[in-house]
Design an enzyme around this catalytic site. Structure first.
Site, PDB file in Angstrom:
ATOM      1  CE  LYS A  53     -10.501   4.433   1.645  1.00  0.00           C
ATOM      2  NZ  LYS A  53      -9.122   3.648   1.211  1.00  0.00           N
ATOM      3  CD  GLN A  97      -7.970   1.377  -1.347  1.00  0.00           C
ATOM      4  OE1 GLN A  97      -8.427   2.602  -1.078  1.00  0.00           O
ATOM      5  NE2 GLN A  97      -8.094   0.472  -0.702  1.00  0.00           N
ATOM      6  CG  ASP A 120      -4.140   5.861   3.238  1.00  0.00           C
ATOM      7  OD1 ASP A 120      -5.069   6.030   4.280  1.00  0.00           O
ATOM      8  OD2 ASP A 120      -4.100   5.258   2.421  1.00  0.00           O
TER       9      ASP A 120
END
Ligand code: NAP
Length: 281
Positions: A53, A97, A120
């Site tokens: 990412k 994460q 997200d």
């Protein structure tokens, strides 16, 4: 006839070019999109995802910052950090994460991210808006799948869609997106009886189980579109999906490989959400 292989890397590459242009426009206005990634602990798989990412952000011109915390960080420390990032006008996207250590309430942490910065698409506000058909940051993996289908010219309307997964990050948001596009959706999971009886009906089959060779050619209808979300390592340590690729590709109409299918689409959708967040803010 052999299936057409949907090349996620190639599609993601084209989207990347569009994003670079959008970032260029933002920079002319004095805005650099910024993504902050929070990583707790030392999970090797999370490390790999985060690195890809960060790398992709840099290539596109998105500023990215990785904040690493040790496994024993408290929930409060994490929540305070997120509260600060929520207030910081230079930060447009915040990603925590997953998974987090057991002592930390994942839901509480995700809920604390400002929905405007939740790139997200995991916060209840974004998930709820998706469900009622309002504008939302959409979860990146299902969004990437929908984009792939769209770019390949594969219609969803009126099709039989079978999804094997009911998680919050894949199956549930994908179901909402497929319904929005007028697909007829069946969701299977570990308690579903006779999974092949469902998968054999599918015009579009999406498997996100995490078990190599879970989907065999006998479970797939001729000419079906087969989307493989699963990522696991086989006995030789090689990354593989849920689908018995070599055999299923002889029967399906379209198929995504692992690696090089859904994975690159997930990362590029995160980039797209971050650029959109910067444009919105
Ligand atoms: P998850 O929460 O563990 O979900 C797995 C799903 O598979 C659950 O719904 C589970 O059913 C179902 N399942 C498990 N065993 C089954 C069986 N024998 N028969 C039918 N269904 C079964 O995992 P996730 O986070 O959604 O991820 C799923 C897979 O996708 C993993 O391999 C993950 O690495 C991969 N993934 C890839 C990407 C990407 O970008 N490529 C992104 C996200 C996830 P229950 O709900 O009943 O337990």
């Amino acid at each position: 006839m052999t299936a057409k292989i949907i090349d996620g890397r190639e599609i993601a590459g084209k989207i990347k070019e569009e994003l670079e242009k959008r970032v260029g426009v933002l920079k002319e206005k004095g805005v650099t999109p910024k993504l902050v990634v929070i990583l707790v602990g030392n999970d090797p798989a999370s490390d790999v995802y985060v690195r890809s990412k960060m790398k992709r952000s840099k290539e596109i011109g998105i500023a990215s910052e990785l904040i690493r915390y040790p496994e024993d960080i408290t929930e409060n420390e994490l929540l305070e950090k997120i509260a600060g990032l929520n207030k910081n006008p230079e930060v447009h996207g915040i990603l925590v994460q997953l998974p987090l250590p057991n002592e930390i309430d994942e839901k509480k942490v995700i809920d604390s991210i400002d929905p405007k910065k939740d790139v997200d698409g995991f916060s209840p506000v974004n998930v709820g808006n998706l469900l009622i058909g309002e504008t939302a940051f959409e979860s990146c993996t299902p969004k990437g799948i929908m984009r792939m289908l769209d770019i390949e010219g594969i219609p969803v309307e009126g099709k039989e869609i079978v999804i094997i997964n009911r998680s919050n990050i894949v199956g549930k948001p994908l179901t909402a997106m497929m319904i929005k596009k007028s697909g007829t959706v069946t969701v299977c999971h570990s308690r579903t009886k006779d999974i092949p009886s469902h998968t054999r009906r599918a015009d579009i089959l999406v498997s996100a189980v995490g078990k190599p060779k879970f989907i065999t050619e006998h479970m797939v209808k001729e000419e079906a579109v087969v989307i493989d979300v699963g990522t696991t390592k086989d006995s030789k340590g090689k990354l593989c999906g849920d689908v018995d690729f070599e055999k299923v590709k002889e029967k399906a109409g379209y198929i995504t490989p692992v690696p090089g299918g859904v994975g690159p689409m997930t990362v590029i959708m995160l980039m797209e959400n971050t650029v959109t967040a910067a444009e919105n803010q």
